[in-house]
Design an enzyme around this catalytic site. Sequence first.
Site, PDB file in Angstrom:
ATOM      1  N   SER A 123      -9.824  -0.474   7.137  1.00  0.00           N
ATOM      2  CA  SER A 123      -9.230  -0.256   5.816  1.00  0.00           C
ATOM      3  C   SER A 123      -8.588  -1.470   5.158  1.00  0.00           C
ATOM      4  O   SER A 123      -8.262  -1.420   3.974  1.00  0.00           O
ATOM      5  CB  SER A 123      -8.201   0.875   5.873  1.00  0.00           C
ATOM      6  OG  SER A 123      -8.859   2.117   5.931  1.00  0.00           O
ATOM      7  N   SER A 161      -9.609   1.824   2.998  1.00  0.00           N
ATOM      8  CA  SER A 161      -8.714   2.609   2.173  1.00  0.00           C
ATOM      9  C   SER A 161      -7.658   1.775   1.441  1.00  0.00           C
ATOM     10  O   SER A 161      -7.003   2.300   0.546  1.00  0.00           O
ATOM     11  CB  SER A 161      -8.015   3.660   3.045  1.00  0.00           C
ATOM     12  OG  SER A 161      -7.121   3.032   3.952  1.00  0.00           O
ATOM     13  N   LYS A 173       0.841  -1.199   0.000  1.00  0.00           N
ATOM     14  CA  LYS A 173       0.000   0.000   0.000  1.00  0.00           C
ATOM     15  C   LYS A 173       0.879   1.254   0.000  1.00  0.00           C
ATOM     16  O   LYS A 173       1.933   1.289   0.648  1.00  0.00           O
ATOM     17  CB  LYS A 173      -0.900  -0.046   1.247  1.00  0.00           C
ATOM     18  CG  LYS A 173      -1.932   1.070   1.336  1.00  0.00           C
ATOM     19  CD  LYS A 173      -2.838   0.835   2.558  1.00  0.00           C
ATOM     20  CE  LYS A 173      -3.868   1.927   2.745  1.00  0.00           C
ATOM     21  NZ  LYS A 173      -4.738   1.676   3.928  1.00  0.00           N
TER      22      LYS A 173
END
Lengths: 114, 488
Positions: free
Chosen positions: B177, B153, B78
């Site tokens: 997330s 997210s 990420k």
Amino acid sequence: MHDAFHEKTLATLARLARLRIDPGEAAELREKLELVIESLRRLDELELDDVEPMTHADAGRNRLDEDVPEPAMAVDELLRNAPATEGRHIAVPKVIDAGREDGDESSHDHRGRP
Amino acid sequence: MLPYRTISAYVEAVRAGRTTARQMVDATLAQIDAQNSRLNAYREVFTEEARAAANRIDEHMARGADPGPLAGAPISIKDNIATTLGRTSAGSKMLADYRSPFNATAVERLIDAGAIIIGKVQCDEFGMGSSGENCAFGPTRNPHDTDRVPGGSSSGAAAAVAAGLCLASIGSDTGGSVRLPASFCGVVGVKPTYGRVSRYGLVAYGSSLDCIGPITNSVADAAQLLQIMSGHDPRDSTSSTRDVFDFTKEIERPGKPMRLGVPKKARSDKNDDAVNDAFARAVDHFRASGAEIIDVDFGLADYGLATYYVLAPAEASSNLARYDGIRYGHRAEPVAGDSLEDLYARTRAEGFGEEVKRRIMLGTFVLSAGYHDAYYVKALKARRLIHDAFTEVFSRCDAMITPTASMPAFRIGERADPIRMYQCDRYTVNANIAGICAMSLPAGTIEQDGSSLPFGVQLQAPVFAEMTLLRIARQLEESQPSWAGRES
């Protein structure tokens, strides 16, 4: 409680948060913030008088590590991300009042570092 | 499709000489090349570095050396987790060109275990979002229906794993997330106990809530990655010194039948009907796989969102004060007559997106004089109640199950109103508030408007009970292989 957000102007919060809010976005931002803050009032339904605040999810005890010197990161490496540099320094806009350059150091105006 | 869907299948093949790390990397790069323009899962792909790393691992193996448990498995990271390769932008214009001088501890441990970092994947800005739409580099699309969001997210991470653009990804979870996008994309996502995985190198959002966790195509892969990343790190004083279980071995051992608690609110009129139906089917399958199901009371769950949306923005407003345009990150062009404070304010106005600004303002508000006690302290007290409610529930069962979200993946642009967006997190925030471990597991599909959309079930267990979570998940996965997309 109910008019909490109205009392604090958006401008005061923006100044505290070091955020410039464009006049064009202020109304919508304020409207959305009011909606969110309204939803947070849900917490008023809870009986919390005798409850100890829980500041952290970490249940473990604080721990002190040995104070052992370690190599630091190279200055060049760290400066690579700086928006502006001069030699081995980070360049910033002038922060000392031009009119007082010959004055004593304590009178210099270091304006508002957050 | 990749030739192997899971790390374990690939590692077995590469060790048996049926494939090479280089073949795996090339196949992954070809998939990214074919699909990324449609999905926008990757922010950056490390083509040459990944090929070179694969060659090194293959040469290493040819000499008879151990390539490590990951043996060259291509893994994506990420965009809010620091890597020396490429940029670490956290989905923000503020850090668009930021290059980290160090790797996050979790990344370092994966590389040491033989992982190949194939690229950085998109996310909501600073982890603030539930859909993947709040990204300065464009929204990521759900591989199951590209008109829909992948969840956020860790949007790019879940989309990339689901679409076969890597074997696994590493995300972060502050309020759901990892779990929410895992649910929307039909993959496995684990939010470990707070402190289980070092946060060193994770771009800070809500420091008392943030966790790094794996997103994978199987429970065994999640167990493996969690095991590699877990353990104390002197660079993160909140990382736990507790021993790390051999998750990979332990999940295969037959354990005692588990007792699972189902809170009344797990079926709710706030959920889509299809979610309530899918959850009921999942409960039946847990029962069929040998678990005992009991009803539990967790009325406080409804206060989680209000608690979270005080605490997380409060911590964010403080954490994001560091982005002032001076030492690193975006800096606004200086304007004659500007004070230093004007420069900070313009830099931050230009660098941050709408949702981030909103949360900074909200956090500033709840921490400001006169409102601190009415909001922040109240939320800290509610946090204690939620924590205690979990303790009570876990005195009666091994784990609690709920849907991961009230809805399947929704259409891009459908939830522009922040309140509606925040409701996506209603089942997930409580685990972060209490610091316990949780995961989302694929549990069937929901048919909606001609699309077959994944449904995820959430398991929550006490602090450091990852083994319990993974065992239950493994049992369900084994009894329902089609749910995890593992037929044939």
